[in-house]
Write an enzyme that holds these catalytic residues in place. Structure first.
Site, PDB file in Angstrom:
ATOM      1  N   GLY A  55      38.787  34.157  46.904  1.00 19.69           N
ATOM      2  CA  GLY A  55      38.692  33.150  47.946  1.00 19.69           C
ATOM      3  C   GLY A  55      37.411  33.237  48.746  1.00 19.69           C
ATOM      4  N   ASP A 166      39.455  46.401  43.978  1.00 18.34           N
ATOM      5  CA  ASP A 166      38.135  45.785  43.851  1.00 18.34           C
ATOM      6  C   ASP A 166      37.076  46.565  44.619  1.00 18.34           C
ATOM      7  OD1 ASP A 166      36.368  43.871  42.906  1.00 18.34           O
ATOM      8  OD2 ASP A 166      36.795  42.431  44.500  1.00 18.34           O
TER       9      ASP A 166
END
Length: 174
Positions: A55, A166
């Site tokens: 996002g 991540d």
């Protein structure tokens, strides 16, 4: 209602106003539909800071307490995927529980009536480790200091059963 923006002075105005009262420039709609919106009745979205696979992140202002925050919105195409939506909100819940000086604070999260999924994080001044690496090799002492802080933050997360999926220089903020 999304406020209109003055392209000359960047001031924002709501209502049926066509020209900027400051410099008389014609007002325009912001290019990004999130800019100028108020999320959850209190976070006024000001500008985009960055984007990634999950996002976009925006700088916003908490309208009640007057604090800058970072708002991360789940990519609209992923909102339709129930698994991705639950993962995003689950990660917000998990990160909120870590409470460590080397992990960003998550202060709020949720979903708007329109289905926009978001999390609210502390707003940090600075830059990413990726930005530093692009300038050239880091001094060994500095690299070790950064690595230690990352390891301490990850150790706290792992102790609570949270796994960061991540870890990369772009997600390490200095």
């Amino acid at each position: 209602m999304t406020p209109k923006v003055c392209p000359r002075c960047d001031a924002r105005f709501r209502g049926d106003i066509a020209t900027c009262p400051i410099d008389r420039t014609a007002l325009v709609e912001p290019a990004d539909p999130l800019i100028g919106r108020t999320i959850a009745g209190r976070y006024l979205v000001e500008r985009q800071l960055g984007s990634g696979g999950m996002g976009q992140v925006y700088r916003a202002r908490h309208q009640i307490i007057g604090r800058d925050v970072a708002l991360k919105f789940l990519e609209p195409t992923l909102v339709l995927n129930e698994r991705q939506r639950k993962r995003f909100l689950g990660e917000a819940r998990a990160a909120n529980q870590i409470n460590h000086e080397h992990i960003i604070d998550i202060t709020d999260f949720g979903e708007t009536e329109e289905g926009i999924v978001y999390m609210v994080m502390e707003y940090l001044e600075g830059h990413s480790l990726e930005d530093d690496i692009e300038k050239g090799p880091l001094e060994l002492r500095r690299a070790l200091r950064i690595a230690l802080q990352v390891a301490l933050g990850l150790a706290r997360a792992h102790a609570l059963g949270v796994v960061h999926r991540d870890i990369k220089p772009g997600n390490i903020y200095l």
